[in-house]
Design a protein around this motif. Structure first.
Motif, short mmCIF file in Angstrom:
data_model
loop_
_atom_site.label_atom_id
_atom_site.label_comp_id
_atom_site.label_asym_id
_atom_site.label_seq_id
_atom_site.Cartn_x
_atom_site.Cartn_y
_atom_site.Cartn_z
N ASN A 61 27.70 35.77 36.48
CA ASN A 61 26.73 35.50 35.42
C ASN A 61 25.43 34.92 35.97
O ASN A 61 24.33 35.31 35.55
N LEU A 62 25.55 33.99 36.92
CA LEU A 62 24.36 33.41 37.54
C LEU A 62 23.56 34.47 38.28
O LEU A 62 22.33 34.53 38.19
N ASN A 63 24.27 35.34 39.00
CA ASN A 63 23.60 36.40 39.74
C ASN A 63 22.91 37.39 38.79
O ASN A 63 21.80 37.86 39.06
N ALA A 64 23.55 37.69 37.67
CA ALA A 64 22.94 38.59 36.69
C ALA A 64 21.62 38.03 36.16
O ALA A 64 20.69 38.79 35.87
N LEU A 65 21.54 36.71 36.07
CA LEU A 65 20.33 36.06 35.59
C LEU A 65 19.29 35.86 36.70
O LEU A 65 18.17 35.44 36.43
N GLY A 66 19.69 36.13 37.96
CA GLY A 66 18.77 35.95 39.08
C GLY A 66 18.73 34.54 39.62
O GLY A 66 17.78 34.16 40.31
N VAL A 67 19.78 33.75 39.36
CA VAL A 67 19.85 32.37 39.84
C VAL A 67 20.51 32.35 41.22
O VAL A 67 21.60 32.88 41.41
N ALA A 68 19.85 31.72 42.19
CA ALA A 68 20.41 31.59 43.54
C ALA A 68 21.55 30.58 43.52
O ALA A 68 21.46 29.53 42.87
N LEU A 151 23.53 29.50 30.16
CA LEU A 151 22.89 29.47 31.48
C LEU A 151 21.40 29.73 31.36
O LEU A 151 20.60 29.16 32.12
N GLY A 152 21.02 30.58 30.43
CA GLY A 152 19.60 30.79 30.19
C GLY A 152 18.91 29.51 29.79
O GLY A 152 17.77 29.23 30.21
N GLU A 153 19.59 28.69 28.99
CA GLU A 153 19.04 27.39 28.59
C GLU A 153 18.96 26.44 29.78
O GLU A 153 17.96 25.77 29.99
N VAL A 154 20.02 26.39 30.57
CA VAL A 154 20.06 25.47 31.72
C VAL A 154 18.93 25.77 32.70
O VAL A 154 18.28 24.86 33.22
N PHE A 155 18.68 27.06 32.95
CA PHE A 155 17.72 27.45 33.98
C PHE A 155 16.38 27.94 33.42
O PHE A 155 15.58 28.53 34.15
N ASP A 156 16.14 27.70 32.14
CA ASP A 156 14.90 28.14 31.48
C ASP A 156 14.69 29.64 31.66
O ASP A 156 13.59 30.11 31.97
N LEU A 157 15.76 30.39 31.45
CA LEU A 157 15.70 31.85 31.57
C LEU A 157 16.16 32.49 30.25
O LEU A 157 16.91 33.46 30.24
N GLN A 158 15.68 31.94 29.16
CA GLN A 158 16.13 32.38 27.85
C GLN A 158 15.81 33.86 27.59
O GLN A 158 16.63 34.59 27.03
N ALA A 159 14.63 34.31 27.99
CA ALA A 159 14.25 35.70 27.74
C ALA A 159 15.15 36.66 28.51
O ALA A 159 15.59 37.70 27.98
N LYS A 160 15.46 36.32 29.76
CA LYS A 160 16.35 37.15 30.56
C LYS A 160 17.75 37.17 29.96
O LYS A 160 18.41 38.22 29.91
N ALA A 166 21.55 41.69 24.91
CA ALA A 166 21.24 42.88 24.13
C ALA A 166 21.83 44.12 24.79
O ALA A 166 22.36 45.02 24.12
N ALA A 167 21.76 44.16 26.13
CA ALA A 167 22.33 45.30 26.86
C ALA A 167 23.85 45.34 26.73
O ALA A 167 24.45 46.41 26.61
N LEU A 168 24.48 44.16 26.73
CA LEU A 168 25.93 44.09 26.55
C LEU A 168 26.33 44.55 25.15
O LEU A 168 27.28 45.33 24.99
N ASP A 169 25.61 44.11 24.15
CA ASP A 169 25.88 44.56 22.78
C ASP A 169 25.77 46.07 22.67
O ASP A 169 26.61 46.72 22.02
N ALA A 170 24.75 46.63 23.29
CA ALA A 170 24.54 48.08 23.23
C ALA A 170 25.67 48.83 23.92
O ALA A 170 26.14 49.86 23.43
N LYS A 171 26.15 48.29 25.04
CA LYS A 171 27.24 48.94 25.78
C LYS A 171 28.54 48.89 24.97
O LYS A 171 29.28 49.88 24.90
#
Length: 310
Positions: A61-68, A151-160, A166-171
């Motif tokens: 999940n962290l990697n999907a968001l681009g978090v090192a 995780l988006g909230e923790v790392f300020d990546l809410q838009a990502k 949205a992509a998961l819902d679509a799949k």
């Protein structure tokens, strides 16, 4: 002494006041966040920079968001994540046995546990800000989406995070549409030469609960490792239209291909699923090790979709 221009003094004073105001504004932006999770609340100061996790789904999940990620488990790394692992990552113990000394010495900003490592929370929370990302299997997809948003909230990546969800819902919607009218399903798990069935409380419960394939078996007593034990005779009697296979041996790195060999059986080959070629072998590590990981579930959904449309 060279006289100081009064205008310069005024400009310097204004600059100092603006700088101070910006500093105060920055302090507000970087204020503490209180994160609620299954084992309580954890306060995070600002945006964490040094990140540790004891769980491969959390890493996914962290990697999907681009978090090192600076520290990862020392065992059972899923192959689909192999090229995403940092070469210099700290090894902080196995999935079940964290290296608490190493975790404390790392002086990280946040540490994530989940599923197998959830029991580490009580010890870890006194060493480093710790968050539990465990997911309830009966609400599988919504649990993953919740963790991505958290995780988006923790790392300020809410838009990502919103983009990923949205992509998961679509799949899920795409696979649900493909599954409609395709008949009954069973999720089989093979374990050291034995057969089991996974049901609506299992680590692949989304096959039934989220994409809506009706189970060929009414009552299933889910077991963590081997599912609800069944025989080939029983499988023929139940006679599912579709079979989705979790090869636990391959998932734990013990014996790749064990499931296919086991299911090459005279009785199993008489089932509707076998006769129609409706057998889908799920990625063993995504379905058994990192089952609550975003990228892993997207991979599994694609495998199910390919099978249904094949």
């Amino acid at each position: 002494m060279v006289p100081v221009n009064p205008l310069f003094r005024s400009t310097a004073l204004v600059a100092a006041l603006v700088t101070g105001a910006l500093s105060l504004t920055g302090a507000v932006i970087a204020q503490d966040k209180v994160i609620t999770h299954p084992q309580g609340e954890t306060t995070i100061s600002g945006v964490p920079e040094k990140v540790l996790t004891q769980d491969w789904a959390a890493f996914d999940n962290l990697n999907a968001l681009g978090v090192a990620v600076a520290g990862v488990p020392s065992s059972n790394a899923p192959s689909y994540l192999a090229d995403k692992l940092p070469a210099d990552a700290l090894q902080i113990g196995s999935l079940f046995e964290p290296d608490f000394e190493g975790i404390a010495a790392a002086e990280a900003d946040v540490y994530f546990v989940a599923a197998r490592s959830a029991a580490a929370y009580e010890t870890a929370k006194d060493l480093v800000p710790t968050i539990d990302l465990s997911v309830n299997n009966t609400a599988f997809i919504s649990g993953i989406k919740h963790n991505i948003a958290l995780l988006g909230e923790v790392f300020d990546l809410q838009a990502k995070a919103e983009e990923l969800n949205a992509a998961l819902d679509a799949k899920v919607a795409e696979v649900t549409a493909a599954a409609e009218g395709k008949g009954t399903a069973l999720v089989l798990v093979t374990n050291a030469g034995k057969l089991g069935v996974y049901g609506p409380d299992s680590r692949v419960a989304w096959v039934y609960n989220e994409i809506g394939m009706p189970s060929a078996l009414d009552n299933v007593k889910d077991g963590d490792h081997g599912g609800d034990a069944v025989s080939f005779e029983f499988l023929l009697e139940v006679n599912p239209d579709w079979v989705f296979v979790v090869d636990r041996d391959a998932g734990t790195g013990e014996n790749n291909g064990a499931a296919a060999a086991l299911l090459d059986n005279e009785l199993f080959n008489q089932t509707n699923a076998a006769k129609e070629g409706h057998i889908v072998y799920l990625d063993p590590q995504a379905s058994y090790i990192s089952m609550h990981g975003y990228q892993g579930v997207m991979l599994l959904l694609d495998q199910v979709l390919a099978g249904l449309n094949g």
